[in-house]
Motif scaffolding. Structure first.
Motif, PDB file in Angstrom:
ATOM      1  N   TYR A 406     -46.751  79.670 -76.034  1.00 29.33           N
ATOM      2  CA  TYR A 406     -46.143  79.617 -77.188  1.00 29.33           C
ATOM      3  C   TYR A 406     -44.668  78.940 -77.314  1.00 29.33           C
ATOM      4  O   TYR A 406     -44.037  78.585 -78.393  1.00 29.33           O
ATOM      5  N   SER A 407     -43.854  79.452 -76.376  1.00 28.29           N
ATOM      6  CA  SER A 407     -42.420  79.483 -76.191  1.00 28.29           C
ATOM      7  C   SER A 407     -41.977  79.129 -74.935  1.00 28.29           C
ATOM      8  O   SER A 407     -42.622  79.925 -73.927  1.00 28.29           O
ATOM      9  N   TRP A 417     -39.176  80.270 -68.310  1.00 28.09           N
ATOM     10  CA  TRP A 417     -39.654  81.426 -68.702  1.00 28.09           C
ATOM     11  C   TRP A 417     -40.473  80.991 -69.916  1.00 28.09           C
ATOM     12  O   TRP A 417     -40.143  80.102 -70.648  1.00 28.09           O
ATOM     13  N   ILE A 418     -41.699  81.639 -69.990  1.00 28.85           N
ATOM     14  CA  ILE A 418     -42.865  81.172 -71.087  1.00 28.85           C
ATOM     15  C   ILE A 418     -43.136  82.463 -71.558  1.00 28.85           C
ATOM     16  O   ILE A 418     -43.124  83.642 -70.933  1.00 28.85           O
ATOM     17  N   SER A 419     -43.835  82.449 -72.935  1.00 26.79           N
ATOM     18  CA  SER A 419     -44.467  83.437 -73.500  1.00 26.79           C
ATOM     19  C   SER A 419     -45.807  83.096 -73.854  1.00 26.79           C
ATOM     20  O   SER A 419     -46.152  81.929 -74.335  1.00 26.79           O
ATOM     21  N   THR A 420     -46.916  83.667 -73.610  1.00 22.93           N
ATOM     22  CA  THR A 420     -48.282  83.410 -73.606  1.00 22.93           C
ATOM     23  C   THR A 420     -49.036  84.120 -74.813  1.00 22.93           C
ATOM     24  O   THR A 420     -48.461  84.946 -75.378  1.00 22.93           O
ATOM     25  N   GLU A 446     -49.666  89.311 -81.102  1.00 22.23           N
ATOM     26  CA  GLU A 446     -48.100  89.247 -81.553  1.00 22.23           C
ATOM     27  C   GLU A 446     -47.350  88.022 -80.797  1.00 22.23           C
ATOM     28  O   GLU A 446     -47.656  87.909 -79.689  1.00 22.23           O
ATOM     29  N   ILE A 447     -46.691  87.180 -81.489  1.00 21.87           N
ATOM     30  CA  ILE A 447     -45.975  85.974 -81.063  1.00 21.87           C
ATOM     31  C   ILE A 447     -44.461  86.366 -80.743  1.00 21.87           C
ATOM     32  O   ILE A 447     -43.883  87.114 -81.621  1.00 21.87           O
ATOM     33  N   ALA A 448     -43.940  85.991 -79.545  1.00 28.47           N
ATOM     34  CA  ALA A 448     -42.633  86.378 -79.201  1.00 28.47           C
ATOM     35  C   ALA A 448     -41.980  84.794 -78.842  1.00 28.47           C
ATOM     36  O   ALA A 448     -42.360  84.251 -78.284  1.00 28.47           O
ATOM     37  N   ASN A 449     -40.701  84.770 -79.480  1.00 28.08           N
ATOM     38  CA  ASN A 449     -40.099  83.442 -79.245  1.00 28.08           C
ATOM     39  C   ASN A 449     -39.177  83.801 -78.156  1.00 28.08           C
ATOM     40  O   ASN A 449     -38.466  84.949 -77.966  1.00 28.08           O
TER      41      ASN A 449
END
Length: 851
Positions: A406-407, A417-420, A446-449
C-alpha cells in the motif's frame, strides 16, 4: 538533604513583602525578587538588598531569571535590570525603551537557549536581549498583534508561544517571522496565566477561563471538515491543496479555512502533485489527468492521445522534471513542461505489463538514487533501478509472502519501508525484507500510510493517530487522540511534505499537520518506584534493604509518568532471583507473597507503546530476605556443635556409667566372695559348731535356736549378696542374727549398743556386719576387757564405733573389707566413707542412702 530530609532557613525579607520570583546560581547565590523591596541576594551567609540606593530604577520586580551564561535578569516597570557582583561590589545595569525595548514595563522573562532572555512587555510585544561585547543587544519581534504578556514558552527551535491576559496564546513562527493564533485547541483559552514546555515536548496552558490544558505542538488537527480529503499536495508558498470527491480545495498559509477552487467541472480527485513549475497535477478516478495553474486558476486536461490511455490516476509522483503516473492500467512516465508546452507532453510505459505481472498498482515511490518503487495489488513490490533492471520482491525473510503493497518510503538510513495488506511493516536490509521492529498493532483490513520526516524518522499514519519511529533510538512514539472521537481514518497515500519538511496527512473529514521537533525529547514514560509495602504497611525502602524471614509478603508501587497519553502506559516487571522472565501489566503495583529467603532485585520498565526492550529505563530495588534463625549458618553450626557436645557427654556418661556398673558388679562379686569366705571361714564354722555341741549337751532347746539363727544368717548372706542396697532394718536383722551367734561364744564380754535408727534409708548389704566382724577379729574380748560396739546415726551417716583393744598377736588381714565398702559407696553416692581412728577408738561412718 536526602529524601525525607528538609532544612529550612528563614530569610527576613519583610513581613508583608510579596516574593515574585527566585533564582539560584551555581555558586550558591540565592536571588529573590520582590514586589516593593527590589531584589535580595543571599550570599556567603549574608542577605544583601539591591534597591533604589544601589541604582535600581524600580523596586517593583515582576520576574527574575538566570540565563545560560549566569546573568541575573530582573523585570520591572522601569525596564530590565541586569544584576551581578563584581567581586564584593554590587553592579546594576538598566535597559529600557531608550535602549530599544518596545515597552518600559516588562512583565515576563524567559531564558534563551543561546544566551540572554526573551522579554515580554506590557503592551509593546516581545524582544530578545543578549550580551555581545559587554553590550546588551535588543532585537524586537515585528508586528506584535497586541495584548498584555503574562507568560512565555519557547517550543524547540521552531516557535515562541506567548500567553496574554485577554487574547489567548499567540505563536511566533521563527521561519516565517510572523505571528498567528495557536490552532491546536478547538476552544482555546483567553486569559492565560502560565505556559510551560515540558520534557516530553508538550505545552501546558494554565488559564483563568479554561483551567489547565495540554497541547501537543507537534500536531495541528482540523476535525469535522465539510469534505473528506482524498489527496494532498503543497506548493512552494506552503499552500495546501486538497483533492476531494467534490473537487479541489486550498488551505491558505494562515490555516484559517478551506477554500473551494472553481475548476469549471466536477472532478473526483484522488491524487495531486506540484511540479517544478508550481503547476498542480490532478489525478481523477475515471476522468483522466489534469493540470491546474494556481496563478491564473486555469485548468487543462491531458489527452489520451498523449500516451496516457487509462483515466483512473491512483498516484502522481516526480523527481525534478520527471513525472511518474500510476493508473489502473499500469505506470506511465513523462517530463514536466511549462503551461504553454503542456500539449507537447508524451507519456511512455517504462515497464510493460508482462514484466510487472499486473497493471493494478497502488503507489509509485521515487528515491534519491534514481530508482522507482512500485506497490502492486497482490504481486509484491517491484523496483526499477536507474540502469533499467527490474527487481521483484515477493517474499521477505522467513519465507513471509509479500502480496499487496500500500505505501512505500525511505528512512534517513536509506532503508526502504513498506506497509502491506496483512497489517505488517517490512524494511529492506541487505537486499532482503524483514519484519520491522514497529510495536504497532493494526486491525484486520486497516491501511497505514508511510512517510519520513525531515530527521529521517519513519512516520506512520494509522487508525488511532500518528506514530513516529525514531531510527536512532529505535523507539516508537504513538500520538493518539487526535480528536474527541479518538479515531483517525487515513486516506491511502494522502500524505505530503511542505518546504520546511513538515508533513500533511489526510483522513476522513480530517487534516493533520505534523511538525517534528529538532531537539531530542523524552520518548518513553519516566518510571520511578513510589514505595514498597510489607503486609500493607509502607516502609522506608530507600534506606532499608534487608528483611526478616517473616517479612516476605511485599507490594511494589511504581508509576510511569507519560503526560502525552497516560492511559497508554504499560509496564514490564520482574523480580530477579524469583521470576524467570519479564511480565507485562497495566497495573501500577505488584504483589509477591511468601518469598523464600534470598537476594532479589525488583526491576520495572514503562512504555507508551507495545514495545518491549531491555534498553528501556528501569527503576530497580535490591533487597534481601534473611533466612530464619534456625537456617542461619551460625545457628546450624552452633546447633551441630551443641548436639555433638550433648552426644559426646551422653556417650562419656554412658561409658562412665557402664564402667561404674562394671566396677560395682566386680566389687559386689568380690564382696560376696569375701563375705562368703569370711562367713564360711573354717574358724568361724569350727567355733560355731563347738558352741553348738556345748549347747546341745547343756541346753538342747537353746541349741535349736542357735541352729535357726545360724541358718538365718547364712540365708541372709545368700539373699542380699546380689542387691546393690538393702534397707537399714534388713541390715539390722542380719546384724542381730550375727550378734546372737557371737554372744553364744563371748557371752557378756561382747556388747552391741544400737541407737534408734531411721527407717527410710538404705546401705550396701552386709556392710555393718562386716564392720562388726572386723571389730571382733582385731580386738581382745575378755571378762577383764569386754568389747562394746556402738551403732548410731548422725548427720545422714551410720556410725559403727568400737574401742581399740588390739591383740598381742595380730591376725593376718587382706584389707578388702573396708576397701570394698568404700568402692561400693563411690558408685552409689557422692558422699565418702568416713574412717576415723583415735588413740582408743575406731569409728567408721557409712553414708545413708535415703529415698
Amino acid at each position: 538533604p536526602g529524601p525525607g530530609d528538609c532544612q529550612v532557613d528563614a530569610l527576613a525579607v519583610g513581613g508583608s513583602t510579596i516574593v515574585s520570583a527566585v533564582a539560584l546560581r551555581a555558586n550558591g547565590d540565592l536571588w529573590i525578587a520582590t514586589y516593593g523591596e527590589g531584589v535580595y541576594c543571599w550570599r556567603k551567609g549574608r542577605l544583601y538588598q539591591f534597591g533604589r540606593d544601589d541604582g535600581l530604577d524600580s523596586e517593583d520586580i515582576y520576574d527574575l531569571k538566570l540565563d545560560p551564561e549566569g546573568h541575573i535578569w530582573a523585570a520591572s516597570d522601569a525596564g530590565i535590570c541586569l544584576l551581578r557582583w563584581r567581586e564584593d561590589t554590587k553592579d546594576i545595569r538598566q535597559i529600557n525603551s531608550s535602549h530599544g525595548l518596545p515597552d518600559d514595563i516588562v512583565t515576563k522573562l524567559l531564558p534563551h537557549p543561546d544566551g540572554g532572555c526573551w522579554v515580554g512587555t506590557y503592551e509593546g510585544g516581545v524582544a530578545r536581549c543578549y550580551w555581545q561585547d559587554e553590550q546588551v543587544v535588543v532585537e524586537t519581534l515585528p508586528a506584535w498583534p497586541g495584548g498584555l504578556i503574562t507568560s512565555l514558552a519557547q517550543v524547540d527551535q521552531r516557535s515562541l508561544w506567548v500567553g496574554t491576559r485577554d487574547q489567548g496564546v499567540l505563536v511566533y513562527d521563527f521561519q516565517r517571522a510572523s505571528w498567528r493564533n495557536q490552532q491546536h485547541l478547538s476552544d482555546p483559552p483567553q486569559r492565560i496565566l502560565q505556559l510551560l514546555f515540558d520534557q516530553e515536548g508538550l505545552i501546558w496552558v494554565l488559564s483563568r477561563d479554561k483551567g489547565l490544558c495540554k497541547v501537543q505542538p507537534r500536531l495541528e488537527v482540523w476535525n469535522e471538515l465539510s469534505v473528506t480529503p482524498q489527496a494532498v499536495a503543497v506548493d512552494s508558498t506552503d499552500r495546501l491543496w486538497v483533492g476531494t470527491q467534490e473537487g479541489l480545495y486550498c488551505l491558505l498559509p494562515d490555516k484559517a479555512r478551506l477554500e473551494a477552487k472553481s475548476l469549471g467541472q466536477s472532478l473526483n480527485i484522488i491524487s495531486l502533485y506540484v511540479d517544478v513549475y508550481q503547476q498542480l497535477w490532478i489525478g481523477t478516478f475515471g476522468e483522466g489527468l489534469f493540470v491546474f495553474d494556481p496563478r491564473h486558476e486555469q485548468l487543462q486536461a491531458i489527452s489520451p492521445s498523449q500516451g496516457l490511455s487509462n483515466g483512473s490516476i491512483l498516484s502522481i509522483n516526480g523527481r525534478g522534471k520527471e513525472l511518474w503516473i500510476t493508473t489502473l492500467g499500469g505506470v506511465y512516465r513523462s517530463s514536466a513542461r511549462p503551461w504553454s508546452e503542456l500539449s507537447q507532453l508524451r507519456f511512455d510505459k517504462p515497464v510493460n505489463s508482462k514484466q510487472m505481472e499486473t497493471d493494478f498498482l497502488y503507489f509509485t515511490y521515487l528515491d534519491e538514487a534514481g530508482s522507482a518503487w512500485f506497490g502492486t495489488d497482490g504481486y509484491g513490490l517491484r523496483c526499477l533501478q536507474k540502469d533499467g533492471q527490474l527487481c521483484s520482491y515477493k517474499f521477505a525473510a522467513d519465507s513471509l509472502p509479500i502480496r499487496s503493497v500500500y505505501s512505500i518510503t525511505k528512512d534517513g538510513q536509506n532503508r526502504i519501508w513498506i506497509s502491506t495488506d496483512n497489517q505488517q511493516f517490512l524494511v529492506l536490509e541487505r537486499d532482503t525484507f524483514r519484519q520491522a521492529n514497529l510495536p504497532l498493532t493494526l486491525n484486520h483490513g486497516e491501511i497505514a500510510n508511510l512517510s519520513t520526516d525531515k530527521q529521517g524518522n519513519v512516520v506512520v499514519a494509522h487508525k488511532r493517530g500518528v506514530a513516529v519511529y525514531d531510527i536512532h533510538t529505535e523507539q516508537l512514539v504513538d500520538y493518539h487522540h487526535l480528536s474527541d472521537r479518538h479515531v483517525f481514518e487515513p486516506v491511502l497515500n494522502a500524505i505530503c511534505r511542505d518546504s520546511r519538511g513538515n508533513l500533511w496527512l489526510a483522513g476522513r473529514e480530517q487534516l493533520v499537520y505534523y511538525l517534528p521537533l529538532r531537539e531530542a525529547y523524552r520518548q518513553q514514560p519516566c518510571i520511578h518506584l513510589d514505595g514498597v509495602s510489607i503486609y500493607l504497611r509502607r516502609i522506608d525502602f530507600e534506606h532499608r534493604h534487608t528483611f526478616k524471614a517473616s517479612e516476605n509478603n511485599l507490594i511494589f508501587h511504581y508509576d510511569g509518568v507519560w503526560l502525552s497519553d497516560p492511559e497508554e502506559v504499560s509496564y514490564y516487571y520482574r523480580l530477579a532471583g524469583f521470576d524467570q522472565d519479564w511480565i507485562a501489566t497495566k497495573d501500577n503495583q505488584v504483589v509477591y507473597s511468601n518469598l523464600p529467603p534470598g537476594a532479589y532485585t525488583f526491576e520495572v520498565m514503562a512504555t507508551q507503546s507495545d514495545d518491549f526492550s531491555t534498553a528501556l529505563p528501569k527503576a530497580t530495588y535490591t533487597f534481601r530476605i534473611r533466612y530464619p534463625y534456625y537456617l542461619q549458618p551460625w545457628f546450624i553450626i552452633g546447633a551441630g556443635l551443641l548436639l555433638f557436645f550433648f552426644f559426646r557427654q551422653w556417650q562419656l556418661r554412658r561409658e562412665y556409667q557402664l564402667q561404674r556398673e562394671a566396677v560395682l558388679h566386680k566389687d559386689k562379686v568380690e564382696s560376696q566372695y569375701e563375705t562368703l569366705k569370711s562367713q564360711i571361714n573354717p574358724h568361724f564354722l569350727f567355733n560355731s559348731f563347738n558352741t553348738l555341741v556345748a549347747l546341745i549337751e547343756e541346753q538342747p532347746r537353746a541349741a535349736v535356736t542357735y541352729v535357726e539363727k545360724l541358718a538365718d544368717f547364712y540365708r541372709s548372706i545368700l539373699q542380699y549378696r546380689k542387691q546393690d542396697t538393702i534397707s537399714l532394718a534388713e541390715e539390722m536383722e542380719v546384724v542381730q542374727d550375727y550378734y546372737f551367734l557371737l554372744i553364744q561364744r563371748y557371752q557378756d564380754n561382747l556388747q552391741l549398743d544400737i541407737d534408734e535408727l531411721p527407717t527410710h534409708c538404705h546401705i550396701p548389704p552386709l556392710s555393718v556386719q562386716m564392720l562388726i566382724e572386723n571389730a571382733v577379729k582385731h580386738n581382745v574380748i575378755s571378762r577383764q576387757r569386754p568389747l562394746c560396739i556402738r551403732i548410731y546415726a548422725q548427720d545422714n551417716y551410720l556410725f559403727v564405733e568400737n574401742p581399740i583393744q588390739a591383740k598381742l598377736t595380730r591376725q593376718k588381714s587382706t584389707g578388702l573389707g573396708l576397701s570394698n565398702i568404700q568402692s561400693r559407696y563411690a558408685l552409689l553416692c557422692n558422699l565418702p566413707v568416713r574412717i576415723t581412728q583415735h588413740q582408743d577408738r575406731f569409728t567408721v561412718g557409712l553414708p545413708l542412702i535415703c529415698e
